[in-house]
Design a protein around this motif. Structure first.
Motif, PDB file in Angstrom:
ATOM      1  N   ARG A 264       0.940  -1.179  -0.009  1.00  0.00           N
ATOM      2  CA  ARG A 264      -0.102  -0.230   0.090  1.00  0.00           C
ATOM      3  C   ARG A 264       0.762   1.308  -0.094  1.00  0.00           C
ATOM      4  N   PRO A 265       2.119   1.291   0.877  1.00  0.00           N
ATOM      5  CA  PRO A 265       2.641   2.588   0.562  1.00  0.00           C
ATOM      6  C   PRO A 265       3.485   3.024  -0.786  1.00  0.00           C
ATOM      7  N   GLY A 266       3.290   1.729  -1.757  1.00  0.00           N
ATOM      8  CA  GLY A 266       3.869   2.095  -3.104  1.00  0.00           C
ATOM      9  C   GLY A 266       5.287   2.423  -3.253  1.00  0.00           C
ATOM     10  N   MET A 267       5.683   3.041  -4.003  1.00  0.00           N
ATOM     11  CA  MET A 267       7.276   3.007  -4.310  1.00  0.00           C
ATOM     12  C   MET A 267       7.609   4.175  -5.262  1.00  0.00           C
ATOM     13  N   PRO A 268       8.409   4.999  -4.755  1.00  0.00           N
ATOM     14  CA  PRO A 268       8.945   6.327  -5.516  1.00  0.00           C
ATOM     15  C   PRO A 268       9.391   5.695  -7.054  1.00  0.00           C
ATOM     16  N   VAL A 269       9.261   6.441  -7.857  1.00  0.00           N
ATOM     17  CA  VAL A 269       9.679   6.275  -9.425  1.00  0.00           C
ATOM     18  C   VAL A 269      11.062   5.950  -9.386  1.00  0.00           C
ATOM     19  N   GLY A 270      11.699   6.733  -8.732  1.00  0.00           N
ATOM     20  CA  GLY A 270      13.147   6.592  -8.755  1.00  0.00           C
ATOM     21  C   GLY A 270      13.848   5.386  -8.136  1.00  0.00           C
ATOM     22  N   ARG A 271      13.211   4.925  -7.250  1.00  0.00           N
ATOM     23  CA  ARG A 271      13.493   3.652  -6.526  1.00  0.00           C
ATOM     24  C   ARG A 271      13.186   2.581  -7.616  1.00  0.00           C
ATOM     25  N   LEU A 272      11.882   2.684  -8.058  1.00  0.00           N
ATOM     26  CA  LEU A 272      11.423   1.804  -9.093  1.00  0.00           C
ATOM     27  C   LEU A 272      12.370   1.583 -10.384  1.00  0.00           C
ATOM     28  N   GLN A 273      12.810   2.810 -10.921  1.00  0.00           N
ATOM     29  CA  GLN A 273      13.823   2.992 -11.982  1.00  0.00           C
ATOM     30  C   GLN A 273      14.999   2.068 -11.798  1.00  0.00           C
ATOM     31  N   VAL A 274      15.541   2.337 -10.441  1.00  0.00           N
ATOM     32  CA  VAL A 274      16.813   1.628 -10.010  1.00  0.00           C
ATOM     33  C   VAL A 274      16.476   0.281  -9.667  1.00  0.00           C
ATOM     34  N   LYS A 275      15.617  -0.219  -8.925  1.00  0.00           N
ATOM     35  CA  LYS A 275      15.163  -1.607  -8.885  1.00  0.00           C
ATOM     36  C   LYS A 275      15.072  -2.242 -10.254  1.00  0.00           C
ATOM     37  N   LEU A 276      14.161  -1.816 -11.220  1.00  0.00           N
ATOM     38  CA  LEU A 276      14.077  -2.640 -12.404  1.00  0.00           C
ATOM     39  C   LEU A 276      15.151  -2.367 -13.552  1.00  0.00           C
ATOM     40  N   LYS A 277      16.048  -1.334 -13.073  1.00  0.00           N
ATOM     41  CA  LYS A 277      17.204  -0.899 -14.128  1.00  0.00           C
ATOM     42  C   LYS A 277      16.509  -0.706 -15.619  1.00  0.00           C
ATOM     43  N   ILE A 278      15.601   0.174 -15.655  1.00  0.00           N
ATOM     44  CA  ILE A 278      14.874   0.832 -16.648  1.00  0.00           C
ATOM     45  C   ILE A 278      15.353   2.198 -16.797  1.00  0.00           C
ATOM     46  N   PRO A 279      15.768   2.859 -18.084  1.00  0.00           N
ATOM     47  CA  PRO A 279      15.994   4.425 -18.461  1.00  0.00           C
ATOM     48  C   PRO A 279      14.667   5.034 -17.933  1.00  0.00           C
ATOM     49  N   ALA A 280      14.923   6.121 -17.306  1.00  0.00           N
ATOM     50  CA  ALA A 280      13.972   7.144 -16.908  1.00  0.00           C
ATOM     51  C   ALA A 280      12.752   7.110 -17.940  1.00  0.00           C
ATOM     52  N   SER A 281      12.782   7.576 -19.164  1.00  0.00           N
ATOM     53  CA  SER A 281      12.097   7.923 -20.304  1.00  0.00           C
ATOM     54  C   SER A 281      11.195   6.594 -20.567  1.00  0.00           C
ATOM     55  N   THR A 282      11.939   5.477 -20.581  1.00  0.00           N
ATOM     56  CA  THR A 282      11.181   4.155 -20.788  1.00  0.00           C
ATOM     57  C   THR A 282      10.305   3.956 -19.760  1.00  0.00           C
ATOM     58  N   LEU A 283      10.792   4.063 -18.472  1.00  0.00           N
ATOM     59  CA  LEU A 283       9.671   3.833 -17.340  1.00  0.00           C
ATOM     60  C   LEU A 283       8.744   4.818 -17.287  1.00  0.00           C
ATOM     61  N   SER A 284       8.853   5.975 -17.711  1.00  0.00           N
ATOM     62  CA  SER A 284       7.783   7.051 -17.700  1.00  0.00           C
ATOM     63  C   SER A 284       6.589   6.525 -18.573  1.00  0.00           C
ATOM     64  N   HIS A 285       7.133   6.030 -19.817  1.00  0.00           N
ATOM     65  CA  HIS A 285       6.259   5.746 -20.864  1.00  0.00           C
ATOM     66  C   HIS A 285       5.356   4.587 -20.348  1.00  0.00           C
ATOM     67  N   HIS A 286       5.943   3.520 -19.788  1.00  0.00           N
ATOM     68  CA  HIS A 286       5.229   2.345 -19.109  1.00  0.00           C
ATOM     69  C   HIS A 286       4.219   2.815 -18.145  1.00  0.00           C
ATOM     70  N   ILE A 287       4.814   3.619 -17.435  1.00  0.00           N
ATOM     71  CA  ILE A 287       3.837   3.908 -16.125  1.00  0.00           C
ATOM     72  C   ILE A 287       2.632   4.807 -16.614  1.00  0.00           C
TER      73      ILE A 287
END
Length: 105
Positions: free
Chosen positions: A30-53
């Motif tokens: 329920r607390p969720g996850m910050p975008v930055g931590r999600l990016q590091v965890k999944l090793k996804i470039p920021a622009s790609t992560l943003s597109h998928h989110i």
């Protein structure tokens, strides 16, 4: 749930990266996850992560909340439960001995 909504959600989850994002958010709880931590965890470039989110948000599977300068992503458990319920709602409906068959959509 309407079949078009179910289709859009299933299509969104049909992408490997989006499924990884959604699963990471479910694991975060329920607390969720910050975008930055999600990016590091999944090793996804920021622009790609943003597109998928953005895709997951557009179909209602993920929501985002800004806390100061941090963007927090949350899995929408109700939307997923609705999708699962939709998928099993007609379980055994065509079976002649099924007494509790319900129709969806």
């Amino acid at each position: 749930m309407k079949i078009d909504d179910a289709t859009a959600r299933l299509e969104a989850l049909g992408n490997r990266t989006r499924l990884q994002i959604y699963r990471a958010l479910v694991r975060a709880g329920r607390p969720g996850m910050p975008v930055g931590r999600l990016q590091v965890k999944l090793k996804i470039p920021a622009s790609t992560l943003s597109h998928h989110i953005k895709t997951l948000v557009s179909v209602g599977l993920v929501s985002q909340v800004r806390e100061s300068t941090t963007l927090i992503c949350h899995a929408n458990y109700d939307a997923m439960q609705g999708l699962v319920d939709f998928l099993v709602a007609e379980c055994c409906a065509d079976e002649s001995e099924c007494k509790d068959a319900a129709t969806a959509a």
